[in-house]
Scaffold this motif. Structure first.
Motif, PDB file in Angstrom:
ATOM      1  N   ARG A 167      70.839  51.828  83.235  1.00 14.69           N
ATOM      2  CA  ARG A 167      71.835  50.960  83.874  1.00 14.69           C
ATOM      3  C   ARG A 167      73.134  50.971  83.063  1.00 14.69           C
ATOM      4  O   ARG A 167      73.136  51.072  81.835  1.00 14.69           O
ATOM      5  CB  ARG A 167      71.310  49.536  84.019  1.00 14.69           C
ATOM      6  N   ASN A 168      74.228  50.871  83.773  1.00 15.58           N
ATOM      7  CA  ASN A 168      75.560  50.834  83.153  1.00 15.58           C
ATOM      8  C   ASN A 168      75.846  52.047  82.269  1.00 15.58           C
ATOM      9  O   ASN A 168      76.540  51.954  81.260  1.00 15.58           O
ATOM     10  CB  ASN A 168      75.747  49.544  82.341  1.00 15.58           C
ATOM     11  N   THR A 169      75.296  53.207  82.650  1.00 16.42           N
ATOM     12  CA  THR A 169      75.627  54.452  81.967  1.00 16.42           C
ATOM     13  C   THR A 169      76.403  55.348  82.936  1.00 16.42           C
ATOM     14  O   THR A 169      76.372  55.140  84.144  1.00 16.42           O
ATOM     15  CB  THR A 169      74.372  55.206  81.497  1.00 16.42           C
ATOM     16  N   VAL A 170      77.096  56.323  82.397  1.00 17.16           N
ATOM     17  CA  VAL A 170      77.804  57.278  83.252  1.00 17.16           C
ATOM     18  C   VAL A 170      77.117  58.638  83.266  1.00 17.16           C
ATOM     19  O   VAL A 170      77.377  59.453  84.148  1.00 17.16           O
ATOM     20  CB  VAL A 170      79.278  57.452  82.814  1.00 17.16           C
ATOM     21  N   GLU A 171      76.210  58.866  82.299  1.00 15.41           N
ATOM     22  CA  GLU A 171      75.549  60.167  82.245  1.00 15.41           C
ATOM     23  C   GLU A 171      74.329  60.097  81.340  1.00 15.41           C
ATOM     24  O   GLU A 171      74.346  59.420  80.307  1.00 15.41           O
ATOM     25  CB  GLU A 171      76.518  61.224  81.703  1.00 15.41           C
ATOM     26  N   VAL A 172      73.271  60.792  81.752  1.00 19.45           N
ATOM     27  CA  VAL A 172      72.098  60.995  80.908  1.00 19.45           C
ATOM     28  C   VAL A 172      71.818  62.490  80.877  1.00 19.45           C
ATOM     29  O   VAL A 172      71.699  63.127  81.922  1.00 19.45           O
ATOM     30  CB  VAL A 172      70.866  60.245  81.446  1.00 19.45           C
ATOM     31  N   VAL A 173      71.711  63.040  79.690  1.00 15.94           N
ATOM     32  CA  VAL A 173      71.460  64.479  79.529  1.00 15.94           C
ATOM     33  C   VAL A 173      70.171  64.655  78.736  1.00 15.94           C
ATOM     34  O   VAL A 173      70.135  64.427  77.534  1.00 15.94           O
ATOM     35  CB  VAL A 173      72.624  65.172  78.785  1.00 15.94           C
ATOM     36  N   THR A 174      69.064  64.979  79.450  1.00 15.47           N
ATOM     37  CA  THR A 174      68.959  65.080  80.893  1.00 15.47           C
ATOM     38  C   THR A 174      68.025  63.982  81.401  1.00 15.47           C
ATOM     39  O   THR A 174      67.237  63.421  80.609  1.00 15.47           O
ATOM     40  CB  THR A 174      68.380  66.460  81.313  1.00 15.47           C
ATOM     41  N   GLU A 175      68.066  63.716  82.704  1.00 11.59           N
ATOM     42  CA  GLU A 175      67.230  62.659  83.268  1.00 11.59           C
ATOM     43  C   GLU A 175      65.753  62.994  83.157  1.00 11.59           C
ATOM     44  O   GLU A 175      64.930  62.119  82.871  1.00 11.59           O
ATOM     45  CB  GLU A 175      67.629  62.423  84.728  1.00 11.59           C
ATOM     46  N   ASP A 176      65.403  64.253  83.354  1.00  7.96           N
ATOM     47  CA  ASP A 176      63.995  64.654  83.240  1.00  7.96           C
ATOM     48  C   ASP A 176      63.492  64.480  81.811  1.00  7.96           C
ATOM     49  O   ASP A 176      62.364  64.024  81.577  1.00  7.96           O
ATOM     50  CB  ASP A 176      63.813  66.111  83.680  1.00  7.96           C
ATOM     51  N   GLU A 177      64.313  64.851  80.850  1.00  8.04           N
ATOM     52  CA  GLU A 177      63.918  64.703  79.452  1.00  8.04           C
ATOM     53  C   GLU A 177      63.741  63.228  79.101  1.00  8.04           C
ATOM     54  O   GLU A 177      62.830  62.864  78.344  1.00  8.04           O
ATOM     55  CB  GLU A 177      64.958  65.348  78.541  1.00  8.04           C
ATOM     56  N   LEU A 178      64.602  62.370  79.632  1.00  5.69           N
ATOM     57  CA  LEU A 178      64.471  60.937  79.380  1.00  5.69           C
ATOM     58  C   LEU A 178      63.169  60.405  79.972  1.00  5.69           C
ATOM     59  O   LEU A 178      62.461  59.628  79.322  1.00  5.69           O
ATOM     60  CB  LEU A 178      65.663  60.182  79.966  1.00  5.69           C
ATOM     61  N   SER A 179      62.836  60.828  81.186  1.00  7.63           N
ATOM     62  CA  SER A 179      61.588  60.382  81.811  1.00  7.63           C
ATOM     63  C   SER A 179      60.384  60.771  80.961  1.00  7.63           C
ATOM     64  O   SER A 179      59.458  59.972  80.753  1.00  7.63           O
ATOM     65  CB  SER A 179      61.457  60.977  83.217  1.00  7.63           C
ATOM     66  N   ASN A 180      60.395  61.994  80.444  1.00  9.85           N
ATOM     67  CA  ASN A 180      59.301  62.447  79.589  1.00  9.85           C
ATOM     68  C   ASN A 180      59.249  61.661  78.282  1.00  9.85           C
ATOM     69  O   ASN A 180      58.165  61.328  77.772  1.00  9.85           O
ATOM     70  CB  ASN A 180      59.445  63.944  79.294  1.00  9.85           C
ATOM     71  N   LEU A 181      60.419  61.370  77.752  1.00  9.75           N
ATOM     72  CA  LEU A 181      60.492  60.627  76.493  1.00  9.75           C
ATOM     73  C   LEU A 181      59.963  59.206  76.660  1.00  9.75           C
ATOM     74  O   LEU A 181      59.252  58.680  75.782  1.00  9.75           O
ATOM     75  CB  LEU A 181      61.945  60.602  75.993  1.00  9.75           C
ATOM     76  N   LEU A 182      60.285  58.577  77.771  1.00 10.99           N
ATOM     77  CA  LEU A 182      59.839  57.205  78.012  1.00 10.99           C
ATOM     78  C   LEU A 182      58.322  57.106  78.091  1.00 10.99           C
ATOM     79  O   LEU A 182      57.745  56.036  77.825  1.00 10.99           O
ATOM     80  CB  LEU A 182      60.464  56.666  79.296  1.00 10.99           C
ATOM     81  N   ALA A 183      57.672  58.191  78.435  1.00 11.17           N
ATOM     82  CA  ALA A 183      56.206  58.187  78.541  1.00 11.17           C
ATOM     83  C   ALA A 183      55.521  58.265  77.188  1.00 11.17           C
ATOM     84  O   ALA A 183      54.311  58.032  77.091  1.00 11.17           O
ATOM     85  CB  ALA A 183      55.752  59.350  79.429  1.00 11.17           C
ATOM     86  N   LYS A 184      56.273  58.570  76.132  1.00  7.10           N
ATOM     87  CA  LYS A 184      55.682  58.709  74.799  1.00  7.10           C
ATOM     88  C   LYS A 184      55.506  57.341  74.150  1.00  7.10           C
ATOM     89  O   LYS A 184      56.346  56.457  74.307  1.00  7.10           O
ATOM     90  CB  LYS A 184      56.565  59.598  73.923  1.00  7.10           C
ATOM     91  N   PRO A 185      54.438  57.172  73.378  1.00  9.45           N
ATOM     92  CA  PRO A 185      54.208  55.866  72.743  1.00  9.45           C
ATOM     93  C   PRO A 185      55.211  55.553  71.628  1.00  9.45           C
ATOM     94  O   PRO A 185      55.502  54.388  71.360  1.00  9.45           O
ATOM     95  CB  PRO A 185      52.786  55.989  72.188  1.00  9.45           C
ATOM     96  N   GLN A 186      55.740  56.591  70.984  1.00 11.71           N
ATOM     97  CA  GLN A 186      56.709  56.381  69.911  1.00 11.71           C
ATOM     98  C   GLN A 186      57.974  57.189  70.200  1.00 11.71           C
ATOM     99  O   GLN A 186      57.887  58.382  70.524  1.00 11.71           O
ATOM    100  CB  GLN A 186      56.124  56.792  68.561  1.00 11.71           C
ATOM    101  N   LYS A 187      59.113  56.556  70.083  1.00 12.50           N
ATOM    102  CA  LYS A 187      60.381  57.217  70.373  1.00 12.50           C
ATOM    103  C   LYS A 187      61.493  56.491  69.619  1.00 12.50           C
ATOM    104  O   LYS A 187      61.458  55.284  69.441  1.00 12.50           O
ATOM    105  CB  LYS A 187      60.662  57.227  71.879  1.00 12.50           C
ATOM    106  N   LYS A 188      62.477  57.279  69.179  1.00 12.32           N
ATOM    107  CA  LYS A 188      63.572  56.730  68.380  1.00 12.32           C
ATOM    108  C   LYS A 188      64.912  57.047  69.037  1.00 12.32           C
ATOM    109  O   LYS A 188      65.104  58.128  69.598  1.00 12.32           O
ATOM    110  CB  LYS A 188      63.581  57.333  66.970  1.00 12.32           C
ATOM    111  N   VAL A 189      65.832  56.114  68.926  1.00 12.92           N
ATOM    112  CA  VAL A 189      67.196  56.309  69.409  1.00 12.92           C
ATOM    113  C   VAL A 189      68.155  55.804  68.340  1.00 12.92           C
ATOM    114  O   VAL A 189      67.818  54.897  67.573  1.00 12.92           O
ATOM    115  CB  VAL A 189      67.425  55.558  70.743  1.00 12.92           C
TER     116      VAL A 189
END
Length: 313
Positions: free
Chosen positions: A9-31
């Motif tokens: 939400r409130n973003t203008v771009e995600v590179v890439t959306e598929d990679e983000l979907s895969n990342l969200l499925a992981k139990p551990q993730k860092k940003v």
């Protein structure tokens, strides 16, 4: 709200959306997001702060890089000056609600032999023209760039690798540096980060937000200052590029469940809105007067920023 909607939400771009979907499925993730220490933390910074808070809620471990060495290389002050500002900025971020995250001072991460060797190795692969282009949106005085500013984007790439993050958050002005990182980190044996870009908001005068122009609201401004600045803000009948509506969309609605426009009965009485879209539509139709919009935004923004004023004072 599901995790994907929260992060995007409130973003203008995600590179890439598929990679983000895969990342969200992981139990551990860092940003992570990096911030050059600044004397004033204002609503421009708050866009990415809000996004980091969204990502923390979505299950990410959040790292905030207080980029003192980057600020020094980008001609923002002496090392002593930017380090002092870094501590102040951290307190502002914590006061805004970005707590329970990891804060890293840039020079603590970057001044070691392994890091420097990675910077030098990547510098062999990246042309001077490419480095300069990546700095076009974020560099200071780029009409006559220094060699230090060409090191800046390469260091940002090594920050991503050294922190071991899966995703990077930044304003859309960071896009060229992030794309450089996605292209070249893989050649050095590191994964390409997911990149999440937020918009660059207008200043209160409808022009580019700038500390030198004074067209911003600081998170440390008093209630009286916020009311005065909102009262004077550019607020055309149109919704596009309207800085008052941008404050409503990016700073108020992410933090409240509803917004009430208070008006006397002779002007239609109070109106309650549960989403930004509803309120924008009403304003577009002329159902909300610009003065009522300004007063409403000033009231809610003062409430949103009350926590940080109390924390740093």
């Amino acid at each position: 709200m599901d995790a994907y909607s929260l992060v995007t939400r409130n973003t203008v771009e995600v590179v890439t959306e598929d990679e983000l979907s895969n990342l969200l499925a992981k139990p551990q993730k860092k940003v992570y997001a990096g911030y050059e220490p600044s004397g004033e933390i204002h609503l421009g910074h708050l866009v990415t702060i809000n996004k980091l808070m969204d990502m923390k809620e979505a299950g990410f471990e959040v790292i905030v890089l207080l980029a003192d060495l980057h600020a020094f290389l980008n001609r923002k002050g002496t090392m002593e000056q930017v380090r002092e500002l870094a501590d102040y900025n951290r307190r502002c971020f914590e006061g805004l609600g970005l707590s329970g995250v990891r804060y890293v001072l840039g020079s603590d991460l970057q001044l070691n032999p392994e890091y420097e060797l990675n910077v030098l190795t990547l510098s062999q692969a990246i042309t001077l023209n490419r480095a300069k282009r990546s700095m076009d949106e974020v560099g200071r005085q780029m009409e006559a760039p220094t060699v230090s500013q060409m090191i800046y984007p390469i260091m940002q790439m090594v920050d991503i690798a050294s922190l071991g993050v899966d995703a990077a958050v930044g304003g859309i002005d960071q896009r060229k540096i992030h794309m450089l990182a996605r292209e070249y980190l893989v050649t050095a044996g590191y994964p390409a980060p997911v990149c999440i870009h937020t918009p660059i908001l207008n200043g209160l005068d409808g022009k580019k937000m700038s500390s030198s122009s004074g067209n911003y609201i600081s998170v440390a401004d008093s209630v009286e200052d916020i009311e005065r600045k909102c009262q004077k803000a550019f607020c055309p009948p149109e919704c596009e590029e309207n800085p008052v509506l941008q404050i409503l969309q990016y700073h108020i609605f992410p933090r409240v469940t509803e917004v009430v426009v208070r008006r006397p009965e002779k002007f239609g009485g109070d109106r309650t809105f549960e989403t930004y879209g509803e309120m924008e539509d009403a304003y577009r139709k002329g159902e909300i007067h610009p003065l009522d919009l300004k007063k409403t935004v000033a009231r809610y923004l003062s409430e949103v920023l009350a926590c940080v004023r109390d924390y740093i004072n």
